[in-house]
Scaffold this active site. Structure first.
Site, PDB file in Angstrom:
ATOM      1  N   GLY A  92      -2.036 -17.815 -20.164  1.00  0.00           N
ATOM      2  CA  GLY A  92      -3.059 -17.408 -18.979  1.00  0.00           C
ATOM      3  C   GLY A  92      -4.378 -17.839 -19.486  1.00  0.00           C
ATOM      4  N   ASP A 131     -12.129 -19.219 -18.939  1.00  0.00           N
ATOM      5  CA  ASP A 131     -11.136 -20.103 -19.804  1.00  0.00           C
ATOM      6  C   ASP A 131     -11.318 -19.889 -21.090  1.00  0.00           C
ATOM      7  OD1 ASP A 131      -9.352 -21.846 -20.651  1.00  0.00           O
ATOM      8  OD2 ASP A 131      -9.863 -23.275 -19.078  1.00  0.00           O
ATOM      9  N   ARG A 169      -9.131 -20.902 -23.450  1.00  0.00           N
ATOM     10  CA  ARG A 169      -8.505 -21.972 -24.236  1.00  0.00           C
ATOM     11  C   ARG A 169      -9.233 -22.751 -25.201  1.00  0.00           C
ATOM     12  NH1 ARG A 169      -5.425 -24.806 -19.035  1.00  0.00           N
ATOM     13  NH2 ARG A 169      -7.519 -24.160 -18.524  1.00  0.00           N
TER      14      ARG A 169
END
Length: 192
Positions: A90, A123, A125
């Protein structure tokens, strides 16, 4: 950064035979899936695939993740290369929060708005493990299978890594993922 890694093992699949190696960074375990003819001295076809349990395993069509993964595995099976299965579910908010984001999307928010409403960035990540894996396996030149400009931007910063080209991973939209893909294109700059 402490990383534990496995030995390389054989992995026969419905797409062909591969080699596999696991890497553990903190609590996340990532995979390198390499074609049988993987040779780091050549230009490597590389897909960095961010984990999507709902798409990759359960076949969700709210996203394009499973289709992109299948496209990449098939391409690499035929043309050689590697997939780094980047286990940051996710966009690195975790499975529980991803399902909460899905619920917010059901009430009209897009993927970015849902993440922000849950207190995350669009985001979350980070890619340090990707750099580690590429260096560990001796990769110096790549063709990147992606539509994501953030992944390209990250790879361009890796010292002694040359991006030779980009191979698009575009899949046909459906009525469940067209808004998701529009958000990726218009707000995140994905090359769709």
């Amino acid at each position: 950064m402490q990383i534990i890694q496995s030995n390389i093992a054989n992995l026969p699949t419905k797409y062909g035979n591969f080699k596999i190696k696991a890497y553990k960074q903190n609590s996340q375990e990532h995979l390198a899936l390499m074609s049988e003819n993987f040779n780091p001295n050549e230009t490597i076809n590389l897909r960095i695939h961010s984990e999507c349990l709902t798409g990759d395993v359960f076949g969700s069509i709210k996203c394009d993740c499973q289709k992109q993964l299948e496209l990449a595995i098939s391409y690499i099976s035929k043309n050689g290369g590697m997939i780094i299965y980047h286990r940051q579910e996710g966009r690195n908010i975790g499975l529980l929060n991803k399902v909460n984001a899905y619920s917010l999307q059901d009430s009209g928010k897009d993927t970015i708005e849902a993440n922000l409403a849950l207190g995350f960035k669009e985001d979350e990540r980070e890619y340090s493990i990707v750099e580690y894996i590429l260096k560990d396996l001796g990769v110096k030149k790549i063709n990147i299978l992606t539509n994501n400009p953030s992944k390209i931007e990250f790879l361009e910063k890796i010292e002694k890594l040359e991006i030779v080209g980009r191979i698009p991973t575009i899949v046909e939209p459906n009525c469940y993922n067209k808004d998701y893909l529009r958000t990726k294109k218009e707000q995140m700059g994905h090359m769709l």
